[in-house]
Design an enzyme around this catalytic site. Structure first.
Site, short mmCIF file in Angstrom:
data_model
loop_
_atom_site.label_atom_id
_atom_site.label_comp_id
_atom_site.label_asym_id
_atom_site.label_seq_id
_atom_site.Cartn_x
_atom_site.Cartn_y
_atom_site.Cartn_z
CG ASP A 1 43.67 -16.97 18.24
OD1 ASP A 1 43.05 -16.80 17.17
OD2 ASP A 1 43.63 -16.15 19.18
CD GLU B 1 42.06 -13.05 21.27
OE1 GLU B 1 43.29 -13.18 21.13
OE2 GLU B 1 41.34 -12.47 20.42
CD GLU B 2 40.00 -10.52 17.84
OE1 GLU B 2 40.95 -9.72 17.98
OE2 GLU B 2 40.03 -11.47 17.04
CG HIS C 1 42.12 -8.60 12.78
ND1 HIS C 1 42.17 -7.74 13.85
CD2 HIS C 1 42.12 -9.84 13.32
CE1 HIS C 1 42.23 -8.42 14.98
NE2 HIS C 1 42.20 -9.71 14.67
CG ASP D 1 41.17 -13.85 14.77
OD1 ASP D 1 41.08 -14.52 15.81
OD2 ASP D 1 41.76 -12.76 14.71
CG HIS E 1 38.96 -15.52 20.47
ND1 HIS E 1 38.30 -14.66 19.61
CD2 HIS E 1 40.22 -15.65 19.97
CE1 HIS E 1 39.12 -14.29 18.64
NE2 HIS E 1 40.29 -14.88 18.82
#
Length: 352
Positions: A230, A207-208, A319, A177, A67
């Site tokens: 991922d 995706e998130e 994140h 990410d 993604h």
């Protein structure tokens, strides 16, 4: 790294929150120009670069997905004093947001801002005890209320600022990410020549916020097999005392996903991934992720039952703007993906 660090830096430093992945999409399409047979973009913004199979079973296809989107914010209000309030696009840990520098993307151009933080000298007891929340974030763009309202509107996007650098054996920056896996996908597409089966290299969106791009592609592409790429948790840091909670360790190789909270991968697919790794001498480890989902589930749950597998890159500090992955794991993940695709003939039986 064995591969192109400058491309990885370009991908990770580019900005693209869910639904607004334009800048990354341009890079992906540019890189696909010389490596695939055809490229298309759908109405959601997914980019699919296809290499046609040359084997006997030309109708068999594999989708490989990573993604493009990163977590960020959307402006929901500009205060009379010129501070911005935002809504999160993706899952943030509010504890890491204080005093971060950000970029506000407006129609008139990008503005620098900072997320305010009250100095510890003046915190009240109530403020000290209060739990951080995204709704308490105020972004200071250095303008008074009138000037801020003229330049910033509701719906403008906000991303966190950080450069990507090499730090010892690690690569660290924002948006690893999942841009490090978009990089993995592009490198694999560049190395694959004359595969037996058709391969759809898919750079997905949103995706998130719920695997939305992959769910759409599961219907539109309708592959016979799907492999998602991922990052995954590497809690191999001093703050985690319990080794069972580490999930993976950086430097121990690419991870073959067995499960996360959204999917249990097909046992035959993950066994073949492990077998390929062992035969090629590619370092690898197994991933059992207790929380978090990936595009793997998006392909498994749309348009009928699909065999799915996933290759993950162990990453510390997920994140945040200091996500960190080991260069050898990145190289190994690329090698494993290429080896798996080069040996996919369409004859493997993944039914259970």
């Amino acid at each position: 790294m064995e591969h192109d660090f400058e491309l990885l830096r370009e991908l990770t430093e580019a900005r693209g929150v869910p639904g607004y992945e334009d800048r990354i999409r341009e890079i992906v399409r540019r890189e696909f120009d010389d490596s695939v047979d055809r490229v298309r973009t759908d109405a959601m913004g997914n980019v699919v670069g296809t290499i046609e199979g040359t084997g006997e079973d030309e109708g068999y296809s594999v989708a490989v997905a990573a993604h493009m989107d990163e977590i960020g914010f959307m402006v929901k209000h500009v205060t009379d004093e010129g501070f911005l309030q935002v809504d999160a696009l993706g899952g943030f840990d509010p504890r890491v947001l204080r005093a971060q520098r950000v970029t506000v993307h407006t129609d008139g151009g990008d503005l620098t801002g900072v997320i305010g933080s009250v100095p510890p000298h003046t915190l009240t007891e109530e403020q000290r005890e209060k739990k951080d929340e995204v709704e308490d974030v105020y972004i200071d763009v250095g303008l008074d209320g009138d000037a801020a309202s003229e330049q910033v509107t509701v719906g403008d996007l906000v991303t966190l600022d950080q450069t990507t650098v090499e730090m010892g054996n690690l690569i660290t920056g924002k948006a690893l990410d999942d841009r490090v896996c978009v990089f993995q996908l592009l490198e694999a597409a560049n190395r694959i020549e004359d595969p037996d089966v058709t391969i759809h290299f898919a750079a997905t969106v949103q995706e998130e916020v719920g695997l939305r791009g992959a769910q759409a592609l599961g219907v539109d592409v309708d592959p016979d097999l799907a492999i998602a790429l991922d990052v995954t948790v590497a809690n191999d840091v001093p703050q985690i005392g319990d080794e069972s909670k580490q999930v993976t360790e950086v430097g121990d190789g690419a991870a073959v996903k067995l499960k996360d909270s959204s999917v249990i991968t097909n046992p035959k697919v993950n066994h073949r991934l492990r077998d390929v790794a062992e035969r090629r001498g590619i370092d690898h480890q197994l991933e059992v992720l207790p929380a978090g989902g990936t595009d793997t589930a998006g392909f498994q749950n749309t348009h009928g039952a699909k065999p799915v597998g996933a290759i993950s890159i162990p990453t510390r500090y997920l994140h945040t703007v200091t996500e960190s992955a080991h260069a050898d794991d990145v190289d190994g993940a690329i090698d494993l993906l290429v080896a798996f695709l080069e040996t996919e003939t369409g004859d493997h039986d993944y039914t259970l």
